[in-house]
Design a protein around this motif. Sequence first.
Motif, PDB file in Angstrom:
ATOM      1  N   GLY A  92       0.841  -1.203   0.000  1.00 24.11           N
ATOM      2  CA  GLY A  92       0.000   0.000   0.000  1.00 24.11           C
ATOM      3  C   GLY A  92       0.871   1.246   0.000  1.00 24.11           C
ATOM      4  O   GLY A  92       0.482   2.285  -0.521  1.00 24.11           O
ATOM      5  N   HIS A  93       2.037   1.132   0.615  1.00 20.21           N
ATOM      6  CA  HIS A  93       3.077   2.150   0.488  1.00 20.21           C
ATOM      7  C   HIS A  93       4.373   1.533   0.957  1.00 20.21           C
ATOM      8  O   HIS A  93       4.378   0.458   1.545  1.00 20.21           O
ATOM      9  CB  HIS A  93       2.736   3.429   1.268  1.00 20.21           C
ATOM     10  N   VAL A  94       5.468   2.236   0.710  1.00 22.72           N
ATOM     11  CA  VAL A  94       6.770   1.721   1.118  1.00 22.72           C
ATOM     12  C   VAL A  94       7.281   2.498   2.319  1.00 22.72           C
ATOM     13  O   VAL A  94       7.426   3.726   2.263  1.00 22.72           O
ATOM     14  CB  VAL A  94       7.801   1.798  -0.040  1.00 22.72           C
ATOM     15  N   HIS A  95       7.508   1.759   3.400  1.00 22.86           N
ATOM     16  CA  HIS A  95       8.181   2.246   4.601  1.00 22.86           C
ATOM     17  C   HIS A  95       8.773   1.017   5.272  1.00 22.86           C
ATOM     18  O   HIS A  95       8.287  -0.104   5.050  1.00 22.86           O
ATOM     19  CB  HIS A  95       7.198   2.940   5.564  1.00 22.86           C
ATOM     20  N   GLU A  96       9.766   1.222   6.121  1.00 20.96           N
ATOM     21  CA  GLU A  96      10.508   0.085   6.688  1.00 20.96           C
ATOM     22  C   GLU A  96       9.582  -0.907   7.404  1.00 20.96           C
ATOM     23  O   GLU A  96       9.807  -2.117   7.344  1.00 20.96           O
ATOM     24  CB  GLU A  96      11.609   0.580   7.646  1.00 20.96           C
ATOM     25  N   ASP A  97       8.555  -0.406   8.069  1.00 26.17           N
ATOM     26  CA  ASP A  97       7.702  -1.296   8.859  1.00 26.17           C
ATOM     27  C   ASP A  97       6.643  -1.995   8.000  1.00 26.17           C
ATOM     28  O   ASP A  97       5.859  -2.794   8.516  1.00 26.17           O
ATOM     29  CB  ASP A  97       7.038  -0.536  10.014  1.00 26.17           C
ATOM     30  N   HIS A  98       6.623  -1.716   6.713  1.00 22.42           N
ATOM     31  CA  HIS A  98       5.666  -2.364   5.806  1.00 22.42           C
ATOM     32  C   HIS A  98       6.348  -3.320   4.826  1.00 22.42           C
ATOM     33  O   HIS A  98       5.684  -3.938   4.003  1.00 22.42           O
ATOM     34  CB  HIS A  98       4.865  -1.305   5.030  1.00 22.42           C
ATOM     35  N   THR A  99       7.674  -3.399   4.944  1.00 24.14           N
ATOM     36  CA  THR A  99       8.443  -4.227   4.004  1.00 24.14           C
ATOM     37  C   THR A  99       9.319  -5.233   4.748  1.00 24.14           C
ATOM     38  O   THR A  99      10.235  -5.800   4.176  1.00 24.14           O
ATOM     39  CB  THR A  99       9.335  -3.326   3.119  1.00 24.14           C
ATOM     40  N   GLY A 144       0.063  11.425   0.441  1.00 22.75           N
ATOM     41  CA  GLY A 144       0.195  12.367   1.549  1.00 22.75           C
ATOM     42  C   GLY A 144       1.181  11.824   2.560  1.00 22.75           C
ATOM     43  O   GLY A 144       2.187  12.447   2.869  1.00 22.75           O
ATOM     44  N   HIS A 145       0.891  10.619   3.054  1.00 21.90           N
ATOM     45  CA  HIS A 145       1.832   9.953   3.966  1.00 21.90           C
ATOM     46  C   HIS A 145       3.120   9.664   3.200  1.00 21.90           C
ATOM     47  O   HIS A 145       4.217   9.991   3.647  1.00 21.90           O
ATOM     48  CB  HIS A 145       1.177   8.677   4.491  1.00 21.90           C
ATOM     49  N   THR A 146       2.980   9.036   2.045  1.00 17.43           N
ATOM     50  CA  THR A 146       4.036   8.974   1.028  1.00 17.43           C
ATOM     51  C   THR A 146       3.380   9.373  -0.284  1.00 17.43           C
ATOM     52  O   THR A 146       2.148   9.427  -0.372  1.00 17.43           O
ATOM     53  CB  THR A 146       4.629   7.551   0.875  1.00 17.43           C
ATOM     54  N   GLY A 180      -3.984   1.282   5.344  1.00 17.15           N
ATOM     55  CA  GLY A 180      -2.556   1.450   5.619  1.00 17.15           C
ATOM     56  C   GLY A 180      -2.250   2.423   6.737  1.00 17.15           C
ATOM     57  O   GLY A 180      -2.751   2.295   7.856  1.00 17.15           O
ATOM     58  N   ASP A 181      -1.442   3.430   6.412  1.00 15.21           N
ATOM     59  CA  ASP A 181      -1.002   4.377   7.444  1.00 15.21           C
ATOM     60  C   ASP A 181      -1.869   5.630   7.527  1.00 15.21           C
ATOM     61  O   ASP A 181      -1.478   6.617   8.142  1.00 15.21           O
ATOM     62  CB  ASP A 181       0.473   4.727   7.258  1.00 15.21           C
ATOM     63  N   ILE A 182      -3.034   5.587   6.937  1.00 14.89           N
ATOM     64  CA  ILE A 182      -4.068   6.544   7.361  1.00 14.89           C
ATOM     65  C   ILE A 182      -4.713   5.766   8.509  1.00 14.89           C
ATOM     66  O   ILE A 182      -5.813   5.234   8.408  1.00 14.89           O
ATOM     67  CB  ILE A 182      -5.045   6.858   6.201  1.00 14.89           C
TER      68      ILE A 182
HETATM   69 ZN   LIG Z   1       4.234   4.443   6.657  1.00 16.78          ZN
END
Ligand SMILES: [Zn+2]
Length: 308
Positions: A72-79, A159-161, A178-180
Amino acid sequence: MNNPINLEIKSHEHTVTNVRSGYRLSGAKNGKYPDGNQVVVQGSDTKVIFDTPLVANNLKAELEGTDMVILGHVHEDHTAGIHLLPESVVLAHEADVDAIRSMAGLLNHYGMPPEPSEEMIPFVTEEFFFQPRPDAQSYRSEQSWDVGQSTITALHTPGHTGGHSALLVEPEGVLFIGDIDLSSFGPYYGDGCSNLQDFRRSIDRLKQIEAKTWVTSHHKGVITERETFLDLLQAFADKIGQREAAILGVIGEKPRTLNDLVAHRFVYPTWYDGLWAESCETYTITQHLEEMLAAGTVLKDEGLYHLG
Ligand SMILES: [Zn+2]
C-alpha cells in the motif's frame, strides 16, 4: 456458489479473535509500530498479501505460496517480510516503487539529512530486515487485479508517502487504509515524499469510498461500522488543525525561526530521539508554515516567523 474470500489480519501476538465470518484479527496491540497488521487475501487462484510487517517473520508457513505482495506504500515497517518471499511478485505504486527497489531509493524517500540518513541503513536492515527488490513492479493509481472471485483495486491516497494507496477488495468491501491509521498520533507527513495538502485530500477521498470493513496497518486494526470509521477519521484529521494551532500559538508568543520551532517539537515529544525526529519536525512544520504564509496568517522577516 463460490467459496467466500479468506481474508485474515494478523499482528504480533497470535491470539485470534473472530471479528466476523471470514475475517480475523489477532494481537492485543493491534500492530502498534514497529509491528503492523498482516492482511492475507486468498483468492480462488491467487494468494495476495498487503504489506509485510514484522509479524510476517512469525507467519512463514501462512505466507508460503504468496503470489503477490501489494505494498500500500513503502516504509521500513511495511516491508519487513519481503526477504521471506523471493519468489513472490512485489508491487508498489509508481511513486513509491523506487524506495523498495534500492536502499538509495528508500533513503531518498525519507529525504533525511546525510548523517541520520546513513544511520538509517543499519536501522532498516537490522531492525526491519530491509532487502531491496530491484525486480519490484510498479502499479498505477486505480489499477485492479483479479485474484479469482475477488478484485483488488489500488485507490491512490497520497500524503503519507507519494504513492500511498488504499487497497479495496471487492465485492467484500474490505478497504485496507494502511497508514491513514486513525491513531491518536494523527497523520504522519514528515518525510521528504510526504505532502500535507495531499493528505487532506486523501482523507476526504476515503469518506467517499463505499466499504464495509476498514483495516489499518497499526493500532485500530479492523473497523466494521461506517459511523465509527468516520468518527475515527475525523478525530485523526483534526490532529492536522491542532498542530497548526499549536504552531501559531508558539509563533504568537514571540517571533520564531524554523530552528526554534523544530526544537519546540509539534509531532514528537522532546524526549523522543528517533533518527528521523528532527527531519520529520522540519518537514511537518515547513509545510504548515508554507500554508500559513500563503494565507497571510504568518509573515516571515529575516528568517523570523511572526503573526500576520
Ligand atoms: Zn508508513
